[in-house]
Every structure is written in structure tokens, then in C-alpha cells.
Design an enzyme around this catalytic site. Structure first.
Site, PDB file in Angstrom:
ATOM      1  N   GLU A  36       4.130   5.667  -0.431  1.00 34.69           N
ATOM      2  CA  GLU A  36       4.669   4.202  -0.296  1.00 34.69           C
ATOM      3  C   GLU A  36       4.211   3.264  -1.468  1.00 34.69           C
ATOM      4  O   GLU A  36       3.078   3.570  -2.065  1.00 34.69           O
ATOM      5  CB  GLU A  36       4.222   3.646   0.982  1.00 34.69           C
ATOM      6  N   CYS A  78       1.155  -2.716  -4.268  1.00 36.76           N
ATOM      7  CA  CYS A  78       0.019  -2.091  -3.737  1.00 36.76           C
ATOM      8  C   CYS A  78       0.579  -0.584  -3.828  1.00 36.76           C
ATOM      9  O   CYS A  78       1.662  -0.356  -3.273  1.00 36.76           O
ATOM     10  CB  CYS A  78      -0.021  -2.447  -2.169  1.00 36.76           C
ATOM     11  N   CYS A  96      -3.962  11.906   2.463  1.00 36.33           N
ATOM     12  CA  CYS A  96      -5.336  11.708   1.916  1.00 36.33           C
ATOM     13  C   CYS A  96      -6.452  12.723   2.857  1.00 36.33           C
ATOM     14  O   CYS A  96      -5.916  13.050   3.758  1.00 36.33           O
ATOM     15  CB  CYS A  96      -5.847  10.170   2.394  1.00 36.33           C
ATOM     16  N   CYS A 141     -10.184   8.917   7.402  1.00 37.67           N
ATOM     17  CA  CYS A 141     -10.605   7.944   8.352  1.00 37.67           C
ATOM     18  C   CYS A 141      -9.749   7.748   9.258  1.00 37.67           C
ATOM     19  O   CYS A 141      -8.512   7.852   9.644  1.00 37.67           O
ATOM     20  CB  CYS A 141     -10.456   6.524   7.490  1.00 37.67           C
ATOM     21  N   CYS A 176      -6.820   4.907   9.999  1.00 40.56           N
ATOM     22  CA  CYS A 176      -5.974   4.857   8.758  1.00 40.56           C
ATOM     23  C   CYS A 176      -4.565   5.825   8.973  1.00 40.56           C
ATOM     24  O   CYS A 176      -4.690   7.128   9.168  1.00 40.56           O
ATOM     25  CB  CYS A 176      -6.500   5.146   7.595  1.00 40.56           C
ATOM     26  N   CYS A 214      -1.293   0.880   5.202  1.00 44.55           N
ATOM     27  CA  CYS A 214      -0.987   2.139   4.200  1.00 44.55           C
ATOM     28  C   CYS A 214      -0.665   3.202   5.107  1.00 44.55           C
ATOM     29  O   CYS A 214      -1.155   3.477   6.155  1.00 44.55           O
ATOM     30  CB  CYS A 214      -2.066   2.354   3.332  1.00 44.55           C
TER      31      CYS A 214
HETATM   32  N1  SAH Z   1      -8.580   5.292  -0.024  1.00 48.65           N
HETATM   33  C1  SAH Z   1      -8.805   4.030  -0.345  1.00 48.65           C
HETATM   34  C2  SAH Z   1      -7.782   3.038  -0.844  1.00 48.65           C
HETATM   35  C3  SAH Z   1      -6.497   3.076   0.037  1.00 48.65           C
HETATM   36  S1  SAH Z   1      -6.987   2.345   1.768  1.00 48.65           S
HETATM   37  C4  SAH Z   1      -9.881   3.365   0.635  1.00 48.65           C
HETATM   38  O1  SAH Z   1     -10.129   3.984   1.551  1.00 48.65           O
HETATM   39  O2  SAH Z   1     -10.323   2.293   0.060  1.00 48.65           O
HETATM   40  C5  SAH Z   1      -6.742   0.835   1.332  1.00 48.65           C
HETATM   41  C6  SAH Z   1      -7.635  -0.124   2.359  1.00 48.65           C
HETATM   42  O3  SAH Z   1      -6.877  -0.238   3.615  1.00 48.65           O
HETATM   43  C7  SAH Z   1      -9.031   0.445   2.666  1.00 48.65           C
HETATM   44  O4  SAH Z   1      -9.986  -0.403   2.729  1.00 48.65           O
HETATM   45  C8  SAH Z   1      -8.584   0.988   4.032  1.00 48.65           C
HETATM   46  O5  SAH Z   1      -9.824   1.054   4.778  1.00 48.65           O
HETATM   47  C9  SAH Z   1      -7.781  -0.023   4.781  1.00 48.65           C
HETATM   48  N2  SAH Z   1      -6.946   0.603   5.796  1.00 48.65           N
HETATM   49  C10 SAH Z   1      -6.682   1.661   6.074  1.00 48.65           C
HETATM   50  N3  SAH Z   1      -6.068   1.505   7.286  1.00 48.65           N
HETATM   51  C11 SAH Z   1      -6.201   0.276   7.656  1.00 48.65           C
HETATM   52  C12 SAH Z   1      -5.749  -0.122   9.188  1.00 48.65           C
HETATM   53  N4  SAH Z   1      -5.208   0.484   9.983  1.00 48.65           N
HETATM   54  N5  SAH Z   1      -6.112  -1.598   9.282  1.00 48.65           N
HETATM   55  C13 SAH Z   1      -6.733  -2.094   8.435  1.00 48.65           C
HETATM   56  N6  SAH Z   1      -7.113  -1.592   6.968  1.00 48.65           N
HETATM   57  C14 SAH Z   1      -7.021  -0.413   6.840  1.00 48.65           C
HETATM   58 FE1  SF4 Z   2      -7.802   7.775   2.849  1.00 49.47          FE
HETATM   59 FE2  SF4 Z   2      -7.049   5.925   4.647  1.00 49.47          FE
HETATM   60 FE3  SF4 Z   2      -9.697   6.718   4.256  1.00 49.47          FE
HETATM   61 FE4  SF4 Z   2      -8.481   5.309   2.242  1.00 49.47          FE
HETATM   62  S1  SF4 Z   2      -8.777   4.546   4.346  1.00 49.47           S
HETATM   63  S2  SF4 Z   2      -9.831   7.111   2.222  1.00 49.47           S
HETATM   64  S3  SF4 Z   2      -6.460   6.231   2.451  1.00 49.47           S
HETATM   65  S4  SF4 Z   2      -8.004   8.038   5.101  1.00 49.47           S
END
Ligand code: SAH
Ligand code: SF4
Length: 362
Positions: free
Chosen positions: A94, A107, A114, A118, A121, A337
Site C-alpha cells: 500500500e 506514506c 512485516c 506488533c 498493526c 498501514c
Molecule cells: N515499521 C515501522 C514503520 C511502519 S508502521 C514502525 O513500526 O515504526 C508506521 C507507524 O504506524 C508506527 O508508528 C506504527 O506503530 C503505527 N501503527 C501501526 N498500526 C497502527 C494502528 N493500528 N494504529 C495506530 N498506529 C499504528
Molecule cells: Fe511492522 Fe507494523 Fe510493527 Fe511497524 S508497527 S514494525 S509495520 S508490525
């Protein structure tokens, strides 16, 4: 298509080499380069100063369209557009465009899926498929760059789409080099933010390179107990190691670090977490971005209430830590994301299931 060269994967010397191998003079490569980045076009036929024969040769062996757009959505206010792209091998990634006055921020994704897992996410929930090549990262930028209306240009990029940029270190930095090349798109390095979940050795390596590209760290919790629950990689590099690497980065570069914090109701939005965070960050050259959680299919957490967000922020300022509450834009188009891919994949699965059911019934 899979065998064709993605021209965005080449830097200028490599492009010169390719065309020289075809018997073309060096200035031809420069002309093609300008059609890639300076006056970007989507088709070889539009490269009007390139001889027809060479255009045909390029058409046969190379591509400008390694990304196929399979789904596009715009938010109700029209300021956010999200695209789902299919790569040559079928992987889906995306890219989101956000417009705000004269700013056009993209973005961008760095991986298909990934590996970091997390829990909140959508990308983490789907698992890891593969790294994107530098050219696939650059192609996302140029896809939008080519589509922007006359006189407009991409002004900012955040590597906050799918994937962990520092897990795909070399390709990500190669893409940044390409995007910032002065004889190409020439976007300022300060306009590109790398966001990382906190891969400590990579943060140190990045600090040593002393680049100008800003760094954001997704902290989301101020105690290991809490962070272990949300971010599995914390067990490998716990908070004290992460903070040490952030301090090292600031020391080496003199640059301010952004701390990302998705506020989850009753989870990491408590005054206790705010206090611990305030203590962790007090006196450091950092700024905290507070983002209400974007709810996802695979996680039960909900965004914090406005009151908790304000109380959290007030506690941070008591420790002298500055913060901004960011509105997560484009929630109505699943701009978080990984969320659009999730939806499209689910819809496809349901479609296939329905098809199968009808075939069995017949
Ligand atoms: N992997 C990297 C960059 C991609 S995620 C990272 O984790 O920083 C980009 C941002 O979106 C990160 O700060 C992540 O924690 C946040 N993010 C992911 N899922 C989310 C969600 N459901 N609600 C809010 N922020 C989220
Ligand atoms: Fe990966 Fe999502 Fe964690 Fe960023 S927030 S490191 S994209 S799993």
C-alpha cells in the site's frame, strides 16, 4: 513482466552501463533518467527525444510500471488517497497520499508484510512476505509523482507504510539516495522520515552514517512489561537498550528524534505510562507524536478517549516533554498501514468461497 528490468532499480551509472551495453552514448542514459525523475512519464512512448528503436528495445526489456494499481480509495474530504499495488510476483503493498495545503506527503511501504508482529498493526498481523527492492520503493514515489497535477510535487515522504524500513536497511537507504539525487527527483533528505520499531543495531548503524533523513521511533510503551505485550521485538531489544541507541543517535547526529505513540484505551494511555514516558524522555532532544489507535481486525484494542489523550499530554509536559496529538487521517478508507490490503484480500477470499459454493451446488 517479472523478467523485465525495473528502471527505478538502477542508479544513473547503472543506467549508463545498461544503455552502453546496447551501444548507446552516455547522454542517452541521462535523457532517459530525466524522463524517469525530472519530467516523469509512465510510458516509453512518451520519451519523445529518445529514438523509436531504443524506445522499442526499452519496452521489450524494461518497465516503468512494476506496480499495478489494484484498488484505490479516497477519503470523504478528498485529502487522502490510498492505493493498493500488486508487484510483479503478486505481492500486495500500500501507498498513501495525504494532501494538506501545499504539502503532498506520501506514506510508502518498504516490505510486503512485516516480520515484527506488533499486535495492534494490520501489517504485523499478516506476517512477513518479502523485502521490497529499492526500485519498488522508488516506484511508489514516482507513481504519485507522475500523477500530481501540473506544478505540484511530492514534498514529504514518511516510510510508515507496510514493513520495517530498518529490517530492509540497504534497499531502503538505496531508495532514499535515489529519491534525493540532485540530478533526479531532488527531494531534500530532511523531508523523508524513517520510522522504526526499534532495531537497535540498525539504529546505531544509521547514526554512524550521519544522514540527514529524520528518524522516528515507535515506542508505544514505557515499561518492558507493557512493551513486550504490544511489540514482540522488545524482548530482543528492551527499552533501556533502545533508549541508549536513541541517545547515541542524537549524540552522533545532533538531530531531534520523533517518538511515536499509538494511544490504546486502558492499555498504554494511563497516567502511570505517561509518567514513566516523561521520566524516560526528560531532557532528551525528542518530540512525541500521540496518535489515537486505528482499530484493526486482529486486535481488540480501541483508541483512547479525548480526555485521556489530553491528560496523557499534560503529564508529559509536566516532565518538560513536548508532544503533538496527530489525527489519524483517512480512517474512513482504512488508511492505517496494512488495512486496505487486509480488506481486499478478505473480499477476494469471500468471492472465491462464493464461487466455489456455486460450483459445488451446480
Ligand atoms: N515499521 C515501522 C514503520 C511502519 S508502521 C514502525 O513500526 O515504526 C508506521 C507507524 O504506524 C508506527 O508508528 C506504527 O506503530 C503505527 N501503527 C501501526 N498500526 C497502527 C494502528 N493500528 N494504529 C495506530 N498506529 C499504528
Ligand atoms: Fe511492522 Fe507494523 Fe510493527 Fe511497524 S508497527 S514494525 S509495520 S508490525
Amino acid at each position: 513482466m517479472a523478467d523485465k528490468i525495473n528502471l527505478y532499480d538502477l542508479d544513473l551509472p547503472e543506467l549508463v552501463q545498461l544503455l552502453e551495453a546496447w551501444g548507446e552514448p552516455a547522454y542517452r542514459a541521462k535523457q532517459v533518467w530525466e524522463w524517469l525523475y525530472v519530467n516523469p512519464v509512465a510510458h516509453f512512448t512518451d520519451m519523445t527525444n529518445i529514438p523509436q528503436l531504443l524506445r522499442e528495445k526499452l519496452e521489450l526489456s524494461a518497465t516503468l510500471n512494476v506496480l499495478e494499481s489494484v484498488s484505490e480509495m479516497s477519503s470523504s474530504d478528498g485529502q487522502t488517497t490510498k492505493l493498493l499495488f500488486k508487484l510483479a510476483d503478486g505481492q500486495l503493498v500500500e501507498t498513501v497520499r495525504m494532501d494538506y495545503e501545499t504539502r503532498h506527503t506520501l506514506c510508502v511501504s518498504t516490505q510486503a508484510g512485516c516480520a515484527m508482529g506488533c499486535v495492534f498493526c494490520a501489517t504485523g498481523q499478516m506476517g512477513f512476505y518479502r523485502h521490497l527492492t529499492a526500485g519498488e520503493i522508488v516506484a511508489q514515489v514516482m507513481f504519485f509523482g507522475r500523477r500530481l497535477e501540473e506544478g505540484k510535487r511530492v514534498t514529504n515522504i514518511v516510510l510508515m507504510g507496510m514493513g520495517e524500513p530498518l529490517h530492509n536497511y540497504d534497499n531502503t537507504l538505496e531508495a532514499i539516495d535515489r529519491i534525493t539525487a540532485e540530478d533526479g527527483l531532488n527531494l531534500g533528505a530532511r523531508k523523508i522520515t524513517i520510522s522504526t520499531v526499534g532495531l537497535v543495531p540498525a539504529i546505531r548503524r544509521y547514526a554512524d552514517e550521519q544522514r540527514q533523513t529524520p528518524l522516528a521511533v515507535s515506542l508505544h510503551a514505557a515499561t518492558d512489561e507493557e512493551r513486550d505485550r504490544l511489540i514482540p521485538i522488545n524482548r530482543r531489544w528492551p527499552i533501556d537498550m533502545l533508549m541508549e541507541s536513541i541517545r547515541y543517535y542524537i549524540e552522533r547526529t545532533g538531530r531531534r528524534v520523533t517518538i511515536e505513540w499509538a494511544l490504546i484505551a486502558g492499555e498504554n494511555d494511563t497516567i502511570e505510562q505517561a509518567r514513566r514516558l516523561g521520566e524516560l524522555l526528560s531532557g532528551m532532544l525528542v518530540h512525541v507524536n500521540l496518535i489515537p489507535l486505528n482499530p484493526t481486525e486482529g486486535y481488540g484494542g480501541q483508541p483512547s478517549t479525548r480526555e485521556s489523550v489530553h491528560a496523557f499530554q499534560a503529564e508529559l509536559s509536566r516532565h518538560g516533554v513536548s508532544s503533538t496529538v496527530r489525527v489519524r487521517r483517512g480512517i474512513d478508507i482504512q488508511a492505517g498501514c496494512g488495512q486496505l490490503r487486509d480488506r481486499v484480500v478478505q473480499e477476494r477470499a469471500q468471492q472465491l468461497k462464493r464461487q466455489k459454493e456455486t460450483t459445488t451446488q451446480n
